[in-house]
Design an enzyme around this catalytic site. Structure first.
Site, PDB file in Angstrom:
ATOM      1  N   LYS A  37       0.825  -1.217   0.000  1.00 15.30           N
ATOM      2  CA  LYS A  37       0.000   0.000   0.000  1.00 15.30           C
ATOM      3  C   LYS A  37       0.856   1.264   0.000  1.00 15.30           C
ATOM      4  O   LYS A  37       0.483   2.249  -0.640  1.00 15.30           O
ATOM      5  CB  LYS A  37      -0.952   0.006   1.189  1.00 15.30           C
ATOM      6  CG  LYS A  37      -0.310   0.141   2.554  1.00 15.30           C
ATOM      7  CD  LYS A  37      -1.354   0.135   3.649  1.00 15.30           C
ATOM      8  CE  LYS A  37      -0.714   0.234   5.025  1.00 15.30           C
ATOM      9  NZ  LYS A  37      -0.015   1.499   5.242  1.00 15.30           N
ATOM     10  N   THR A  38       1.993   1.246   0.703  1.00 16.26           N
ATOM     11  CA  THR A  38       2.864   2.431   0.688  1.00 16.26           C
ATOM     12  C   THR A  38       3.382   2.684  -0.721  1.00 16.26           C
ATOM     13  O   THR A  38       3.501   3.836  -1.160  1.00 16.26           O
ATOM     14  CB  THR A  38       4.043   2.241   1.666  1.00 16.26           C
ATOM     15  OG1 THR A  38       3.531   1.964   2.971  1.00 16.26           O
ATOM     16  CG2 THR A  38       4.903   3.490   1.729  1.00 16.26           C
ATOM     17  N   ASP A  56      -3.817   7.326   4.397  1.00 19.04           N
ATOM     18  CA  ASP A  56      -3.342   5.976   4.697  1.00 19.04           C
ATOM     19  C   ASP A  56      -4.023   5.468   5.963  1.00 19.04           C
ATOM     20  O   ASP A  56      -4.466   6.256   6.809  1.00 19.04           O
ATOM     21  CB  ASP A  56      -1.822   6.027   4.893  1.00 19.04           C
ATOM     22  CG  ASP A  56      -1.190   4.648   4.932  1.00 19.04           C
ATOM     23  OD1 ASP A  56      -1.856   3.666   4.564  1.00 19.04           O
ATOM     24  OD2 ASP A  56      -0.014   4.551   5.338  1.00 19.04           O
ATOM     25  N   GLU A  57      -4.105   4.145   6.126  1.00 19.73           N
ATOM     26  CA  GLU A  57      -4.661   3.512   7.335  1.00 19.73           C
ATOM     27  C   GLU A  57      -6.049   4.076   7.653  1.00 19.73           C
ATOM     28  O   GLU A  57      -6.354   4.402   8.817  1.00 19.73           O
ATOM     29  CB  GLU A  57      -3.711   3.718   8.531  1.00 19.73           C
ATOM     30  CG  GLU A  57      -2.291   3.224   8.303  1.00 19.73           C
ATOM     31  CD  GLU A  57      -2.150   1.715   8.339  1.00 19.73           C
ATOM     32  OE1 GLU A  57      -3.191   1.023   8.381  1.00 19.73           O
ATOM     33  OE2 GLU A  57      -1.014   1.228   8.288  1.00 19.73           O
ATOM     34  N   GLN A  59      -7.576  -5.035   9.564  1.00 19.34           N
ATOM     35  CA  GLN A  59      -6.540  -4.587  10.496  1.00 19.34           C
ATOM     36  C   GLN A  59      -7.022  -3.425  11.360  1.00 19.34           C
ATOM     37  O   GLN A  59      -6.199  -2.678  11.900  1.00 19.34           O
ATOM     38  CB  GLN A  59      -5.273  -4.196   9.739  1.00 19.34           C
ATOM     39  CG  GLN A  59      -4.615  -5.366   9.020  1.00 19.34           C
ATOM     40  CD  GLN A  59      -3.275  -4.993   8.422  1.00 19.34           C
ATOM     41  OE1 GLN A  59      -2.284  -4.817   9.133  1.00 19.34           O
ATOM     42  NE2 GLN A  59      -3.232  -4.868   7.110  1.00 19.34           N
ATOM     43  N   ARG A 115       2.418 -10.417  10.647  1.00 20.83           N
ATOM     44  CA  ARG A 115       3.707  -9.761  10.865  1.00 20.83           C
ATOM     45  C   ARG A 115       4.850 -10.673  10.442  1.00 20.83           C
ATOM     46  O   ARG A 115       5.973 -10.214  10.253  1.00 20.83           O
ATOM     47  CB  ARG A 115       3.910  -9.395  12.351  1.00 20.83           C
ATOM     48  CG  ARG A 115       2.949  -8.417  12.982  1.00 20.83           C
ATOM     49  CD  ARG A 115       2.712  -7.197  12.157  1.00 20.83           C
ATOM     50  NE  ARG A 115       1.554  -7.375  11.286  1.00 20.83           N
ATOM     51  CZ  ARG A 115       1.278  -6.618  10.233  1.00 20.83           C
ATOM     52  NH1 ARG A 115       2.089  -5.647   9.898  1.00 20.83           N
ATOM     53  NH2 ARG A 115       0.206  -6.835   9.508  1.00 20.83           N
TER      54      ARG A 115
END
Length: 764
Positions: free
Chosen positions: A32-33, A218-219, A249, A599
């Site tokens: 996504k970044t 973002d997020e 998330q 993770r």
């Protein structure tokens, strides 16, 4: 020119969809970044001026990383785009126009410690008993109200207005008064006051709507009511709003994040385009398979499934410990083996649900001599000596800041007692002046000769420091400050190890000021203080460091490690006990499990204890449902530490055969000691088109929830793993969508997914 061929088809589509609202559902590790940075650079390449772009994220670390990547793609022009956190963006807007709200531009930003100082002062003034009205509870009430954008009066009305609520309302009201009197904002205020500024002053709103013609967030799943309102307000009629996030998330509901913001984006913007990023570039196939199978049990989510072209990798290791010390010893021993096999300590993380679990783990790492670091401990800027010197700077930049002024009057020790400070504070209140003004006017204060002399000397020091502040560069001034206050000299008088550490921290603070000065040649102390106020303890996270990372699952979000241990996988520990009786909380706990699993890049270890001492109580808990939701085909069982230690770690030989023991068999045989780890895995393999464990997920990336093992009817006697015996009272839906309502022996009624819940029919 940027090369869009570096992107996969879905990423490229998200970059090229430049106009109108866009929802990018980006699974863990899906790049996504990369999408956000390429999108910002692509907009500039298509002629959008960089100053018309606003990109917002949640941490300084993420903002720095994004800014650096955009700079590499688009060059120096990218530096004119606003790429920052929500709070930094709002602070920047307020520095320009907060005077329109009656504040001075050099306002202070209070951290949690400052916030508690004000709350305790207010509670004392209101004569609130700290047992009946704990300061932490007052803080929680205020934070909740601000997260919901409620003024004290609105909160009182919403709470019902009983006696207790009126006391809390008064505390909230006086807290707000105290902050305004100190020309200070807390973190929530940065957002709220920005909203207030934009809504009450249309020319300011018009200015920023014209400035930010393209907004990237973002997020987005972590946004609260204020952040949601701010984004909607700035987007205006252009609707050039791109939000990126993952509803799976969303784990911060307890601090105000509203999952509905991302789930309802398509309702808020009916014309929006939705793109899913499901290809994962982080984890092995088996880890992703486990994550998909766990999260598929949640109902409140957008359907998606992670897949990868990478190898299936090692199966997930499950360790059954006798108790929490056995579990910790296993984790520490396995960490040493992973390091001996060529792994780096910084590539290993131990994640747990609550901070209280870390103590036994730390002891095990100390005994084993393995370097480790606990994240979520005391932050650098929260250490006493650092806060003291920062308080000097804040009091000089903003003389209205009563919290900072009170902190430094007798720091280092000058013989000014609390009773004297209280009398001076009373004098300030009676004359409607800040505490620092009372210090400067101490000759007229009702004080005896000696206190008046000591405070006069402090006042003279502050006058001299104020003059120096305008004459010197920040780094030079901080050196003068340390010298003139005698802070280090006072520590040097007693050369204890603690004082040596404090002196080292002060030198580190000087280094931080020098670094800020180097990176911000035009910045002064006000800008440095703002940077300090907005910093996070995870902003300096270095995953390639020389120590194993110990941290809570919440702190781990956004990070990745080669090897991950999830400790405490037990009902009542993870998920927490309170979630067992609340479906909404349980879904957030499951999202947290999904975050923990994803993770891991190469290897994932799960562990639980037969009995665990936690919070001074020893309990025997069942295996976590989140482990039971992972198919057995993905799991390798280690029965106990003695057996598990004989098994080479995956990095050495490939952990492919289960370790058996009578204790392990209790979980595999379906005996009363615990549930089976999974049911119908052969049927699940068949539905997925998998013969055993295959490479990746490219053939069938969608998760499948198997149909209920039993067909339920109204009147059936059933047993739920947590709630015990009950009777089916109603049914709805069919197959995987079937919902079962059950009345339990205690009279409660609950509804469950028949496909997911641990329910079995029993013979009457």
């Amino acid at each position: 020119m940027i090369n869009l061929n570096d992107l996969n088809p879905q990423q490229r589509a998200a970059v090229e969809q430049t106009e109108g609202p866009l929802l990018v559902l980006a699974g863990a590790g899906s790049g996504k970044t990369r999408v956000l940075t390429y999108r910002a650079a692509y907009l500039m390449e298509r002629g959008v001026a960089p100053w018309h772009i606003l990109a917002i994220t949640f941490t300084n670390k993420a903002a720095r990383e994004m800014a650096e990547r955009v700079h590499r793609l688009a060059g120096e022009a990218a530096d004119e785009a606003w790429i920052s956190t929500f709070h930094s963006c709002c602070a920047r807007i307020l520095r320009r126009d907060i005077e329109k709200l009656g504040y001075k531009r050099q306002f202070a930003i209070y951290d949690e410690d400052d916030r508690m100082t004000v709350i305790k002062s207010v509670a004392k003034a209101l004569q609130l008993n700290d047992k009946e009205y704990p300061p932490k509870q007052i803080r929680a009430v205020i934070a909740d109200a601000k997260n919901r954008l409620l003024t004290p009066e609105e909160w009182l009305k919403d709470s019902g207005g009983d006696f207790r609520s009126r006391k809390l309302y008064e505390a909230y009201r006086q807290y707000e008064t105290a902050l305004r009197g100190s020309n200070a904002l807390d973190f929530d205020d940065l957002l709220i006051k920005t909203l207030e500024l934009l809504m009450e002053h249309p020319p300011v709103l018009d200015y920023y709507r014209d400035k930010f013609r393209y907004i990237l967030v973002d997020e987005y799943q972590d946004t609260n009511a204020a952040q949601y309102a701010l984004v909607r307000l700035l987007a205006g009629e252009r609707h050039n709003l791109c939000v990126v996030g993952d509803d799976d998330q969303s784990i911060y509901g307890w601090r105000g994040a509203d999952l509905r913001n991302i789930l309802d984006f398509e309702k808020d913007f009916p014309e929006c385009v939705t793109i899913k990023l499901e290809q994962n570039y982080r984890s092995t196939g088996n880890i992703l398979d486990a994550a998909n199978q766990v999260i598929a049990h949640n109902r409140g989510r957008k359907e998606k499934a992670l897949w990868t072209e990478s190898e299936s990798g090692e199966r997930i290791a499950l360790y059954h410990a006798q108790d929490e010390r056995d579990e910790a010893a296993f984790i520490a021993a396995m960490s040493r083996k992973l390091i001996a096999a060529g792994g780096t300590p910084g590539g290993i993380a131990v994640l747990y649900r609550t901070n209280a679990q870390s103590r036994v783990l730390e002891e095990a790492f100390v005994r084993g001599g393995t370097p480790y670091r606990v994240y979520g401990g005391q932050r650098f800027y929260e250490r006493k000596e650092v806060k003291d010197l920062i308080a000097y700077l804040r009091a000089l930049v903003n003389p209205d800041d009563d919290v900072s002024a009170r902190r430094i009057i007798n720091e280092p020790k000058r013989g000014i007692g609390d009773a004297t400070i209280d009398r001076l504070a009373d004098y300030a209140r009676e004359n409607d002046m800040p505490l620092m003004s009372a210090v400067l006017d101490c000759e007229n204060a009702p004080l005896s000769a000696r206190p008046k002399k000591l405070i006069g000397e402090f006042a003279q020091l502050m006058i001299e420091l104020t003059e120096l502040m305008y004459e010197k560069k920040p780094s030079e001034f901080v050196e003068e400050l340390i010298d003139r206050t005698g802070y280090v000299r006072a520590l040097e008088e007693s050369r204890t190890e603690e004082n040596e550490n404090r002196i080292e921290n002060i030198r580190e603070l000087q280094g931080a000021v020098s670094e800020f000065e180097r990176l911000n040649p035009d910045g002064g102390l006000p800008e440095f203080l703002e940077n300090v106020a907005l910093v996070s303890d995870l902003d300096g996270m270095n995953e390639s460091g020389g120590a194993v990372t110990l941290m809570t699952l919440h702190s781990a979000k956004g990070l990745e490690f080669n090897d991950v241990f999830l400790a405490g996988m037990e009902e009542g520990v993870f998920p927490l006990t309170r979630a067992i009786f609340d479906e909404e909380l349980m879904e957030e706990e499951r999202r947290l499990a999904y975050v923990g699993i994803t993770r891991a890049k190469k290897r994932l270890f799960l562990s639980h204890a037969r009995t665990r001492a936690l919070y001074n109580t020893r309990s025997a808990n069942e295996l976590s449902r989140f482990v039971a939701e992972i198919p057995q085909r993905l799991i390798v069982d280690g029965a106990n530490r003695a057996d598990a230690r004989r098994v080479p770690p995956p990095a050495l030989r490939g952990w492919t055969q289960p370790v058996r023991s009578p204790y392990n068999d209790r979980y595999q045989s379906g005996a009363s000691a615990g549930p089976k780890l999974s049911t119908g895995s052969a049927d699940l393999d068949r539905k997925l088109g998998i013969a055993g464990v295959q490479k990746g997920f490219s053939a069938s990336p969608k998760p499948v929830v198997t149909a209920p093992a039993a067909v339920f009817r109204v009147g059936d006697a059933v047993r739920h793993r947590v709630f015990g015996a009950g009777t089916v009272t109603a049914l709805s839906g069919q197959g995987v969508d079937q919902r079962v309502k059950i009345r339990f022996a205690n009279g409660s009624e609950r509804t469950f997914s028949a496909a997911a819940a641990p329910i079995v029919k029993v013979e009457k």
